[in-house]
Write a protein that holds these residues in place. Structure first.
Motif, mmCIF file in Angstrom:
data_model
loop_
_atom_site.group_PDB
_atom_site.id
_atom_site.type_symbol
_atom_site.label_atom_id
_atom_site.label_comp_id
_atom_site.label_asym_id
_atom_site.label_seq_id
_atom_site.Cartn_x
_atom_site.Cartn_y
_atom_site.Cartn_z
ATOM 1 N N CYS A 89 0.606 -1.186 0.181
ATOM 2 C CA CYS A 89 -0.002 -0.035 0.088
ATOM 3 C C CYS A 89 0.862 1.203 -0.034
ATOM 4 C CB CYS A 89 -0.781 0.049 1.161
ATOM 5 S SG CYS A 89 -2.037 1.602 1.385
ATOM 6 N N PRO A 90 0.522 2.056 -0.992
ATOM 7 C CA PRO A 90 1.424 3.382 -0.880
ATOM 8 C C PRO A 90 0.930 4.497 0.150
ATOM 9 C CG PRO A 90 -0.612 3.604 -2.544
ATOM 10 C CD PRO A 90 -0.487 1.928 -1.930
ATOM 11 N N ARG A 91 -0.082 4.176 0.943
ATOM 12 C CA ARG A 91 -0.324 5.023 2.247
ATOM 13 C C ARG A 91 0.339 4.410 3.489
ATOM 14 N NH1 ARG A 91 -6.388 6.326 3.157
ATOM 15 N NH2 ARG A 91 -6.312 7.444 1.193
ATOM 16 N N CYS A 92 0.041 3.232 3.683
ATOM 17 C CA CYS A 92 0.476 2.742 5.023
ATOM 18 C C CYS A 92 1.446 1.757 5.009
ATOM 19 C CB CYS A 92 -0.985 2.029 5.893
ATOM 20 S SG CYS A 92 -1.510 0.493 4.847
ATOM 21 N N GLY A 93 1.860 1.149 3.955
ATOM 22 C CA GLY A 93 3.111 0.169 3.853
ATOM 23 C C GLY A 93 2.475 -1.167 3.854
ATOM 24 N N TYR A 94 1.276 -1.418 4.031
ATOM 25 C CA TYR A 94 0.755 -3.023 4.278
ATOM 26 C C TYR A 94 0.897 -3.671 3.115
ATOM 27 C CZ TYR A 94 -2.729 -6.605 5.519
ATOM 28 O OH TYR A 94 -3.377 -7.707 5.879
ATOM 29 N N CYS A 138 -6.566 -1.003 -0.235
ATOM 30 C CA CYS A 138 -5.720 -1.595 0.724
ATOM 31 C C CYS A 138 -6.866 -2.231 1.879
ATOM 32 C CB CYS A 138 -4.910 -0.500 1.488
ATOM 33 S SG CYS A 138 -3.882 -1.218 2.831
ATOM 34 N N PRO A 139 -6.835 -3.306 2.192
ATOM 35 C CA PRO A 139 -7.504 -3.679 3.302
ATOM 36 C C PRO A 139 -7.692 -3.065 4.477
ATOM 37 C CG PRO A 139 -6.194 -5.505 2.715
ATOM 38 C CD PRO A 139 -5.862 -4.331 1.828
ATOM 39 N N ARG A 140 -6.298 -2.777 4.823
ATOM 40 C CA ARG A 140 -6.081 -2.097 6.274
ATOM 41 C C ARG A 140 -6.578 -0.407 6.274
ATOM 42 N NH1 ARG A 140 -0.112 -1.732 8.396
ATOM 43 N NH2 ARG A 140 -0.490 -3.712 8.878
ATOM 44 N N PRO A 196 -6.867 3.504 -2.256
ATOM 45 C CA PRO A 196 -6.770 2.946 -3.586
ATOM 46 C C PRO A 196 -5.421 2.984 -4.297
ATOM 47 C CG PRO A 196 -7.724 5.055 -3.738
ATOM 48 C CD PRO A 196 -7.388 4.749 -2.436
ATOM 49 N N ALA A 197 -5.110 2.015 -4.837
ATOM 50 C CA ALA A 197 -3.774 1.602 -5.638
ATOM 51 C C ALA A 197 -4.087 2.272 -6.875
ATOM 52 C CB ALA A 197 -3.163 0.307 -5.466
ATOM 53 N N SER A 198 -3.302 2.870 -7.582
ATOM 54 C CA SER A 198 -3.529 3.093 -8.975
ATOM 55 C C SER A 198 -2.820 2.444 -9.887
ATOM 56 C CB SER A 198 -3.035 4.622 -9.166
ATOM 57 O OG SER A 198 -3.138 5.216 -10.491
ATOM 58 N N CYS A 215 2.343 -3.761 -13.595
ATOM 59 C CA CYS A 215 1.699 -4.857 -13.561
ATOM 60 C C CYS A 215 2.398 -6.274 -13.043
ATOM 61 C CB CYS A 215 1.326 -5.285 -15.088
ATOM 62 S SG CYS A 215 -0.093 -4.147 -15.777
ATOM 63 N N ALA A 216 3.955 -6.154 -13.109
ATOM 64 C CA ALA A 216 4.485 -7.397 -12.548
ATOM 65 C C ALA A 216 4.218 -7.582 -11.108
ATOM 66 C CB ALA A 216 5.964 -7.171 -13.005
ATOM 67 N N GLU A 217 4.155 -6.250 -10.392
ATOM 68 C CA GLU A 217 4.130 -6.129 -8.939
ATOM 69 C C GLU A 217 2.767 -6.353 -8.384
ATOM 70 O OE1 GLU A 217 6.515 -3.045 -7.577
ATOM 71 O OE2 GLU A 217 5.481 -1.608 -8.868
ATOM 72 N N CYS A 218 1.963 -6.150 -9.435
ATOM 73 C CA CYS A 218 0.332 -6.120 -8.895
ATOM 74 C C CYS A 218 -0.282 -7.555 -8.867
ATOM 75 C CB CYS A 218 -0.217 -5.346 -9.823
ATOM 76 S SG CYS A 218 -2.140 -4.908 -9.451
ATOM 77 N N GLY A 219 -0.748 -7.945 -10.248
ATOM 78 C CA GLY A 219 -1.469 -9.280 -10.478
ATOM 79 C C GLY A 219 -2.801 -9.080 -10.152
ATOM 80 N N ALA A 220 -3.514 -7.967 -10.022
ATOM 81 C CA ALA A 220 -4.994 -7.983 -9.842
ATOM 82 C C ALA A 220 -5.987 -8.347 -11.050
ATOM 83 C CB ALA A 220 -5.276 -6.567 -9.354
ATOM 84 N N CYS A 221 -5.199 -8.143 -12.056
ATOM 85 C CA CYS A 221 -5.843 -8.263 -13.443
ATOM 86 C C CYS A 221 -5.636 -9.662 -13.942
ATOM 87 C CB CYS A 221 -5.337 -7.192 -14.680
ATOM 88 S SG CYS A 221 -5.847 -5.664 -14.267
ATOM 89 N N SER A 222 -6.952 -10.225 -14.319
ATOM 90 C CA SER A 222 -7.046 -11.735 -14.709
ATOM 91 C C SER A 222 -6.588 -11.994 -16.062
ATOM 92 C CB SER A 222 -8.242 -12.454 -14.489
ATOM 93 O OG SER A 222 -9.211 -11.891 -14.758
ATOM 94 N N SER A 223 -6.706 -10.871 -16.978
ATOM 95 C CA SER A 223 -6.456 -10.720 -18.259
ATOM 96 C C SER A 223 -6.043 -9.380 -18.834
ATOM 97 C CB SER A 223 -7.536 -11.295 -19.197
ATOM 98 O OG SER A 223 -8.658 -10.307 -19.242
#
Length: 72
Positions: free
Chosen positions: A3-8, A18-20, A24-26, A32-40
């Motif tokens: 998370c860019p705000r709290c580091g979680y 961020c669940p903590r 929102p992450a932009s 994309c290599a460090e994210c992985g949120a998109c399935s396609s």
């Protein structure tokens, strides 16, 4: 993802917020290599378009209040 705000560190597959702290992450700020949120690639494109539209709406809303009103 971190998370860019709290580091979680969290798994973005459940969403880009961020669940903590709820920040929102932009997609613009995370590769994309460090994210992985998109399935396609289509999901990645959809997220990027949605982000740009949201940014455009925010900038349109913000610029309307900057102009002084002419009262004659």
């Amino acid at each position: 993802m971190i998370c860019p705000r709290c580091g979680y560190e969290f798994e973005p597959a459940n969403g880009l917020s961020c669940p903590r702290c709820g920040a929102p992450a932009s997609c613009a700020g995370v590769s994309c290599a460090e994210c992985g949120a998109c399935s396609s690639p289509f999901e990645r494109l959809r997220r990027q378009i949605a982000e740009r539209l949201a940014d455009a709406r925010r900038s349109d809303d913000g610029s309307a209040g900057d102009e002084p009103a002419n009262e004659s």
